[in-house]
Design a protein around this motif. Structure first.
Motif, PDB file in Angstrom:
ATOM      1  N   ASN A 103      47.499 198.385 -38.648  1.00 37.66           N
ATOM      2  CA  ASN A 103      49.062 197.604 -38.666  1.00 37.66           C
ATOM      3  C   ASN A 103      49.548 197.557 -36.941  1.00 37.66           C
ATOM      4  OD1 ASN A 103      51.013 196.553 -39.772  1.00 37.66           O
ATOM      5  ND2 ASN A 103      51.940 198.384 -40.081  1.00 37.66           N
ATOM      6  N   PRO A 104      48.650 196.510 -36.568  1.00 37.39           N
ATOM      7  CA  PRO A 104      49.166 196.464 -35.055  1.00 37.39           C
ATOM      8  C   PRO A 104      50.720 195.492 -35.018  1.00 37.39           C
ATOM      9  CG  PRO A 104      47.505 194.743 -35.788  1.00 37.39           C
ATOM     10  CD  PRO A 104      47.665 195.591 -36.967  1.00 37.39           C
ATOM     11  N   VAL A 105      51.584 196.303 -35.024  1.00 36.22           N
ATOM     12  CA  VAL A 105      52.848 195.815 -35.045  1.00 36.22           C
ATOM     13  C   VAL A 105      53.245 194.986 -33.809  1.00 36.22           C
ATOM     14  CG1 VAL A 105      53.650 196.724 -37.187  1.00 36.22           C
ATOM     15  CG2 VAL A 105      53.943 197.832 -34.870  1.00 36.22           C
ATOM     16  N   LYS A 106      52.506 195.493 -32.685  1.00 43.94           N
ATOM     17  CA  LYS A 106      52.850 194.866 -31.331  1.00 43.94           C
ATOM     18  C   LYS A 106      52.006 193.734 -31.002  1.00 43.94           C
ATOM     19  CE  LYS A 106      54.793 199.139 -29.773  1.00 43.94           C
ATOM     20  NZ  LYS A 106      54.691 200.383 -29.007  1.00 43.94           N
ATOM     21  N   PHE A 107      50.957 193.241 -31.735  1.00 41.04           N
ATOM     22  CA  PHE A 107      50.454 192.151 -31.722  1.00 41.04           C
ATOM     23  C   PHE A 107      51.218 191.019 -31.534  1.00 41.04           C
ATOM     24  CE2 PHE A 107      48.092 188.265 -33.518  1.00 41.04           C
ATOM     25  CZ  PHE A 107      47.408 188.243 -32.390  1.00 41.04           C
ATOM     26  N   ASP A 108      50.966 190.351 -30.352  1.00 39.86           N
ATOM     27  CA  ASP A 108      51.555 189.018 -30.035  1.00 39.86           C
ATOM     28  C   ASP A 108      50.733 188.067 -29.426  1.00 39.86           C
ATOM     29  OD1 ASP A 108      53.108 187.166 -28.773  1.00 39.86           O
ATOM     30  OD2 ASP A 108      54.510 188.246 -28.026  1.00 39.86           O
ATOM     31  N   ALA A 109      50.358 187.150 -29.952  1.00 43.63           N
ATOM     32  CA  ALA A 109      49.238 186.262 -29.923  1.00 43.63           C
ATOM     33  C   ALA A 109      49.613 185.394 -28.571  1.00 43.63           C
ATOM     34  CB  ALA A 109      48.868 185.038 -30.779  1.00 43.63           C
ATOM     35  N   ASP A 110      50.952 184.982 -28.243  1.00 47.86           N
ATOM     36  CA  ASP A 110      51.501 184.170 -27.307  1.00 47.86           C
ATOM     37  C   ASP A 110      51.216 185.015 -26.060  1.00 47.86           C
ATOM     38  OD1 ASP A 110      52.539 181.381 -27.792  1.00 47.86           O
ATOM     39  OD2 ASP A 110      53.354 182.702 -29.395  1.00 47.86           O
ATOM     40  N   ALA A 111      51.581 186.405 -26.280  1.00 44.85           N
ATOM     41  CA  ALA A 111      51.289 187.507 -24.942  1.00 44.85           C
ATOM     42  C   ALA A 111      50.070 187.429 -24.469  1.00 44.85           C
ATOM     43  CB  ALA A 111      51.968 188.772 -25.279  1.00 44.85           C
ATOM     44  N   TRP A 112      48.999 187.284 -25.545  1.00 41.50           N
ATOM     45  CA  TRP A 112      47.545 187.442 -24.966  1.00 41.50           C
ATOM     46  C   TRP A 112      47.160 186.213 -24.378  1.00 41.50           C
ATOM     47  CZ3 TRP A 112      44.084 189.858 -29.455  1.00 41.50           C
ATOM     48  CH2 TRP A 112      44.637 190.991 -29.755  1.00 41.50           C
ATOM     49  N   VAL A 113      47.516 185.012 -25.065  1.00 38.37           N
ATOM     50  CA  VAL A 113      47.343 183.665 -24.293  1.00 38.37           C
ATOM     51  C   VAL A 113      47.796 183.761 -23.015  1.00 38.37           C
ATOM     52  CG1 VAL A 113      47.128 181.403 -24.462  1.00 38.37           C
ATOM     53  CG2 VAL A 113      47.090 182.564 -26.577  1.00 38.37           C
ATOM     54  N   GLN A 114      49.283 183.982 -22.844  1.00 33.47           N
ATOM     55  CA  GLN A 114      49.830 184.011 -21.507  1.00 33.47           C
ATOM     56  C   GLN A 114      48.825 184.894 -20.647  1.00 33.47           C
ATOM     57  OE1 GLN A 114      52.894 182.669 -20.683  1.00 33.47           O
ATOM     58  NE2 GLN A 114      51.910 182.794 -18.686  1.00 33.47           N
ATOM     59  N   LYS A 158      44.595 182.911 -36.920  1.00 38.55           N
ATOM     60  CA  LYS A 158      45.300 181.924 -37.055  1.00 38.55           C
ATOM     61  C   LYS A 158      46.439 181.894 -35.982  1.00 38.55           C
ATOM     62  CE  LYS A 158      46.844 178.359 -39.507  1.00 38.55           C
ATOM     63  NZ  LYS A 158      47.460 177.612 -38.294  1.00 38.55           N
ATOM     64  N   GLU A 159      47.050 183.063 -35.916  1.00 37.50           N
ATOM     65  CA  GLU A 159      48.114 183.281 -34.952  1.00 37.50           C
ATOM     66  C   GLU A 159      47.587 182.824 -33.263  1.00 37.50           C
ATOM     67  OE1 GLU A 159      50.584 186.760 -35.276  1.00 37.50           O
ATOM     68  OE2 GLU A 159      50.518 186.519 -37.304  1.00 37.50           O
ATOM     69  N   LEU A 160      46.276 183.242 -33.258  1.00 35.53           N
ATOM     70  CA  LEU A 160      45.883 183.197 -31.886  1.00 35.53           C
ATOM     71  C   LEU A 160      45.523 181.769 -31.587  1.00 35.53           C
ATOM     72  CD1 LEU A 160      45.305 184.904 -29.276  1.00 35.53           C
ATOM     73  CD2 LEU A 160      42.890 185.140 -30.096  1.00 35.53           C
ATOM     74  N   ALA A 161      44.922 181.019 -32.838  1.00 34.11           N
ATOM     75  CA  ALA A 161      44.782 179.707 -32.699  1.00 34.11           C
ATOM     76  C   ALA A 161      45.997 178.919 -32.233  1.00 34.11           C
ATOM     77  CB  ALA A 161      43.816 179.260 -33.840  1.00 34.11           C
ATOM     78  N   ASP A 162      46.940 179.289 -33.181  1.00 32.30           N
ATOM     79  CA  ASP A 162      48.175 178.417 -32.918  1.00 32.30           C
ATOM     80  C   ASP A 162      48.762 178.587 -31.543  1.00 32.30           C
ATOM     81  OD1 ASP A 162      47.954 177.689 -35.573  1.00 32.30           O
ATOM     82  OD2 ASP A 162      49.469 178.855 -36.377  1.00 32.30           O
ATOM     83  N   ALA A 163      48.681 179.648 -31.072  1.00 36.17           N
ATOM     84  CA  ALA A 163      49.345 180.029 -29.685  1.00 36.17           C
ATOM     85  C   ALA A 163      48.174 179.370 -28.555  1.00 36.17           C
ATOM     86  CB  ALA A 163      49.320 181.618 -29.522  1.00 36.17           C
ATOM     87  N   CYS A 164      46.915 179.268 -28.876  1.00 34.96           N
ATOM     88  CA  CYS A 164      46.029 178.575 -27.723  1.00 34.96           C
ATOM     89  C   CYS A 164      46.423 176.921 -28.097  1.00 34.96           C
ATOM     90  CB  CYS A 164      44.860 178.692 -28.388  1.00 34.96           C
ATOM     91  SG  CYS A 164      44.255 180.330 -27.608  1.00 34.96           S
ATOM     92  N   ALA A 165      46.566 176.558 -29.141  1.00 38.22           N
ATOM     93  CA  ALA A 165      47.151 175.023 -29.422  1.00 38.22           C
ATOM     94  C   ALA A 165      48.409 174.898 -28.761  1.00 38.22           C
ATOM     95  CB  ALA A 165      47.336 174.854 -30.641  1.00 38.22           C
ATOM     96  N   ARG A 166      49.387 175.725 -28.647  1.00 42.06           N
ATOM     97  CA  ARG A 166      50.574 175.378 -28.031  1.00 42.06           C
ATOM     98  C   ARG A 166      50.427 175.428 -26.632  1.00 42.06           C
ATOM     99  NH1 ARG A 166      52.707 178.681 -32.411  1.00 42.06           N
ATOM    100  NH2 ARG A 166      52.274 180.815 -31.283  1.00 42.06           N
ATOM    101  N   GLY A 168      47.587 174.884 -24.600  1.00 39.52           N
ATOM    102  CA  GLY A 168      46.391 174.379 -23.912  1.00 39.52           C
ATOM    103  C   GLY A 168      45.365 175.261 -23.630  1.00 39.52           C
ATOM    104  N   MET A 169      45.185 176.086 -24.330  1.00 32.71           N
ATOM    105  CA  MET A 169      44.136 177.231 -24.301  1.00 32.71           C
ATOM    106  C   MET A 169      42.848 176.964 -25.122  1.00 32.71           C
ATOM    107  SD  MET A 169      42.730 179.722 -22.222  1.00 32.71           S
ATOM    108  CE  MET A 169      44.202 180.474 -21.455  1.00 32.71           C
ATOM    109  N   ARG A 170      41.600 176.847 -24.489  1.00 31.83           N
ATOM    110  CA  ARG A 170      40.555 176.868 -25.483  1.00 31.83           C
ATOM    111  C   ARG A 170      40.027 178.058 -26.067  1.00 31.83           C
ATOM    112  NH1 ARG A 170      37.728 171.871 -24.483  1.00 31.83           N
ATOM    113  NH2 ARG A 170      38.452 170.823 -22.627  1.00 31.83           N
ATOM    114  N   LEU A 171      39.731 178.191 -27.619  1.00 26.17           N
ATOM    115  CA  LEU A 171      39.493 179.352 -28.159  1.00 26.17           C
ATOM    116  C   LEU A 171      37.949 179.196 -28.811  1.00 26.17           C
ATOM    117  CD1 LEU A 171      40.492 181.895 -29.445  1.00 26.17           C
ATOM    118  CD2 LEU A 171      41.610 180.800 -31.303  1.00 26.17           C
ATOM    119  N   GLY A 172      37.359 180.149 -28.475  1.00 27.90           N
ATOM    120  CA  GLY A 172      36.163 180.231 -29.409  1.00 27.90           C
ATOM    121  C   GLY A 172      36.000 181.594 -30.113  1.00 27.90           C
ATOM    122  N   PHE A 173      34.953 181.773 -31.018  1.00 28.64           N
ATOM    123  CA  PHE A 173      34.988 182.874 -31.851  1.00 28.64           C
ATOM    124  C   PHE A 173      33.638 183.758 -31.873  1.00 28.64           C
ATOM    125  CE2 PHE A 173      37.957 180.227 -34.588  1.00 28.64           C
ATOM    126  CZ  PHE A 173      39.041 180.795 -34.318  1.00 28.64           C
TER     127      PHE A 173
END
Ligand code: JFZ
Length: 475
Positions: A103-114, A158-166, A168-173
């Motif tokens: 339950n990683p409540v502090k997960f913030d996809a935008d912060a990771w992309v930042q 999904k959250e990371l993909a959306d943050a990357c799209a916002r 302009g970061m490329r995302l791979g799996f």
């Protein structure tokens, strides 16, 4: 940790790697990077264009293993954090209970992309499913996933993909196609399901059943639900026959023709993946990537705080770029969703340097020289793999663009510094960070010399640009 580190400075990294490779060889995963070199192919070169320019990416290993973080029932479980289930032979029924605690409540996809952007990285690769079999995305092929099996219930990818799209970061799996310790048919779980191979060397699990019911459908999900996928990072191709590998390649090529396939599918890669933390001794024109740890584990462990310093990160990045490769540098987020502060700080410090000096890195080609990489031991010493011992030089590296050479100094060079002999006339020498001219003189032997200020303007790494006539170095 199972992989012992040698004492000493940067060269120790190579020995450390070699020892680690010897350790993983026993588990049968060390041969992955020797997959067939890709054949010349214009469509492939087209797919690779962004990758060749990007040079620097963020690897993220995150999964249930972040909860035990290297310890099981109060006992230290040695080795890589994400290998805990295997190293401590945790039964599936016990390990899968971790999901109820995720339950990683502090997960913030935008912060990771930042973070990746602050670090100067151009792509992100995250573990969609590691060897433990747990999917960090909503999957119809298996309910053992972050949405259906955890109180968190959020689709991390999904959250990371959306943050990357916002942003302009490329995302791979990253997707562990072969090892899946959760499934009776998957490779690798010998403690619950017995050995993968019988004494006769024949497969004794329903491996194709696992591939068709879970791995292949999940790769399809990854390629249809998360927008453009920059690459799929397959790994440890145990039992990956060419035919099985081809099934994955067909899925990727059919669903997203631009998606790159790494070097560890077992067949059909677009670029080569080196061994973990391995940087080759020489340049190569083929596209390649070094996956690397920022400490000594991929998945988070509480007991590994030996973070690579910003200067070390920059040396490795520029060493790799000067040999034509990419650096995929990993962080291991914690169970609460945060990336350890120290690793963030070191990445950001290196990123500030890249904001000033990035011209020497992004889209830069390899060194036209090569003598700066080091030399083999003249005394015939052997390394831990029994091969001729290479003694790396770490004082400076060269990266190149048409008409320009970028000399990056990690230590003060001798004064005057003589660049390797080349026939082109040098027209200007200047510091990249502030554009200040550096006086130079043309030696009679074709070697241009210049003297860099002492102490170096940037003690971590100072870039001197050498502009010359023509677009390519003639030696
Ligand atoms: C693999 C995984 O087992 C590991 O957990 C991590 O995800 C890493 C990035 O990849 O480990 C390997 C795979 C291949 C080699 C070494 C370690 N190799 O080819 O040397």
């Amino acid at each position: 940790m199972s992989c012992r580190r040698s004492p000493g400075g940067r060269p120790a990294a190579r020995r450390f790697t070699a020892v680690c490779l010897a350790a993983v060889a026993a588990s049968g995963i060390a041969r992955a990077h020797q997959a067939q070199p890709p054949q010349p192919d214009p469509a492939r070169e087209h797919r690779l264009a962004w990758f060749r320019a990007a040079k620097y990416g963020l690897f993220i290993h995150w999964g249930l293993y972040a909860i035990p973080a290297g310890e099981w029932h109060g006992r230290r479980c040695p080795g890589l954090g994400e290998w805990l289930m295997n190293r401590c032979q945790v039964p599936v029924r016990e390990y899968e209970q971790l999901a109820a605690r995720f339950n990683p409540v502090k997960f913030d996809a935008d912060a990771w992309v930042q973070l990746a952007q602050d670090a100067g990285m151009k792509y992100i690769v995250i573990t969609a499913k590691h060897h433990d079999g747990f999917a960090m995305f909503k999957s119809n092929a298996s309910s053992y996933n972050v949405v259906d099996a955890t109180p968190f219930k959020r689709d991390v990818l999904k959250e990371l993909a959306d943050a990357c799209a916002r942003r302009g970061m490329r995302l791979g799996f990253y997707y562990s196609q072969s090892q899946d310790w959760h499934e009776p048919g998957g490779a690798g779980n010998t403690w619950d399901f017995g050995p993968d191979l019988g004494p006769d060397g024949r497969e004794r699990k329903d491996y194709d059943g696992y591939l068709r019911s879970k791995a292949e459908p999940q790769v399809r999900e990854l390629l249809t639900r998360y927008g453009p996928v920059a690459l799929i990072w397959f790994d440890t191709p145990r039992s990956m026959t060419p035919e099985r590998g081809q099934r994955f390649a067909t899925i990727v090529r059919t669903l997203q023709p631009s998606t790159l396939i790494d070097g560890r599918l077992g067949t059909e890669g677009d670029y080569r993946s080196t061994g973990d933390n391995v940087v080759p001794d020489a340049a190569s024109g083929l596209a390649w990537e070094t996956p690397a740890t920022i400490n000594h584990t991929w998945g988070y462990r509480t007991d590994d705080t030996d973070w690579k310093a910003p200067g070390t990160i920059l040396f490795k990045l520029i060493d790799i770029v000067s040999k034509g490769g990419n650096y995929l540098l990993n962080v291991g987020p914690m169970a609460d969703g945060l990336i350890p502060q120290a690793s963030q700080a070191n990445l950001r410090t290196a990123g500030r340097w890249l904001r000033v000096n990035g011209e020497a890195v992004y889209a830069a080609g390899p060194s036209p020289f090569g003598e700066e990489f080091g030399e083999y031991s003249a005394r015939g010493a052997l390394d831990v793999r029994g091969q001729k011992l290479f003694l790396p030089q770490t004082e400076w590296r060269v990266t190149a663009k048409p008409g320009r050479l970028y000399f990056t100094f990690f230590n003060e060079p001798r004064a005057p510094f003589a660049i390797p002999a080349m026939r082109n006339r040098v027209t200007r020498v200047y510091r990249l960070a502030d554009g200040v001219d550096v006086p130079f003189s043309a030696g009679g032997d074709g070697r241009t010399t210049f003297t860099l200020d002492r102490p170096m303007p940037d003690p971590m790494a100072t870039v001197v640009v050498v502009a010359y006539e023509g677009s390519a170095v003639r030696r």
